[in-house]
Design an enzyme around this catalytic site. Sequence first.
Site, PDB file in Angstrom:
ATOM      1  N   HIS A   1       0.834  -1.197   0.000  1.00  0.00           N
ATOM      2  CA  HIS A   1       0.000   0.000   0.000  1.00  0.00           C
ATOM      3  C   HIS A   1       0.864   1.239   0.000  1.00  0.00           C
ATOM      4  O   HIS A   1       2.002   1.225   0.450  1.00  0.00           O
ATOM      5  CB  HIS A   1      -0.977   0.016   1.183  1.00  0.00           C
ATOM      6  CG  HIS A   1      -0.328  -0.086   2.527  1.00  0.00           C
ATOM      7  ND1 HIS A   1       0.235  -1.249   3.016  1.00  0.00           N
ATOM      8  CD2 HIS A   1      -0.169   0.835   3.502  1.00  0.00           C
ATOM      9  CE1 HIS A   1       0.712  -1.039   4.233  1.00  0.00           C
ATOM     10  NE2 HIS A   1       0.485   0.227   4.544  1.00  0.00           N
TER      11      HIS A   1
ATOM     12  N   HIS B   1       0.828   5.159   1.258  1.00  0.00           N
ATOM     13  CA  HIS B   1       0.194   6.170   2.094  1.00  0.00           C
ATOM     14  C   HIS B   1       0.224   7.498   1.339  1.00  0.00           C
ATOM     15  O   HIS B   1       1.273   7.902   0.843  1.00  0.00           O
ATOM     16  CB  HIS B   1       0.978   6.374   3.401  1.00  0.00           C
ATOM     17  CG  HIS B   1       0.937   5.208   4.320  1.00  0.00           C
ATOM     18  ND1 HIS B   1       0.030   5.113   5.351  1.00  0.00           N
ATOM     19  CD2 HIS B   1       1.703   4.089   4.376  1.00  0.00           C
ATOM     20  CE1 HIS B   1       0.239   3.988   6.007  1.00  0.00           C
ATOM     21  NE2 HIS B   1       1.247   3.342   5.427  1.00  0.00           N
TER      22      HIS B   1
END
Length: 143
Positions: free
Chosen positions: A105, A107
């Site tokens: 992922h 951010h």
Amino acid sequence: MSAREQVAQCPFCRIARHVEPAAFIYEDKELMAFMDKNPISLGHALVAPKAHYGTLLEMEPELVGRLFSLAARIARAIWEALRPDGLNLLQNNLPAAGQTVPHVHVHVIPRYYGDGIAIRWPARHKSLQELEEVAKRIRAAFS
């Protein structure tokens, strides 16, 4: 724990399957963007593939490109919607680098003056010769 059990328990896989709730910003068949449930700033979002990859190193380069393209689009939308003072895009791989959820992922972190968030690293000055030696090793692995 088996790979199947890891995926079944992965919070981001659960979000991708809509088993776990999330405040979605975007989703398509491969990628998703949603609000971090423990944000460090107003508008902190996550961009991730729906398929389970533990780290960026496991992904095909084309999918990595689409992931970061979406992260840039989400950053632009956050910029337009919230008008922060700045933005960080941060992507961690493995616990030593600060990865706490073992699902790739990115951010997208809006920054505001006085937000108290600190992203710092010590300067370690190297000679050009030392840098060339490391670059040579990386070039060999790249080809």
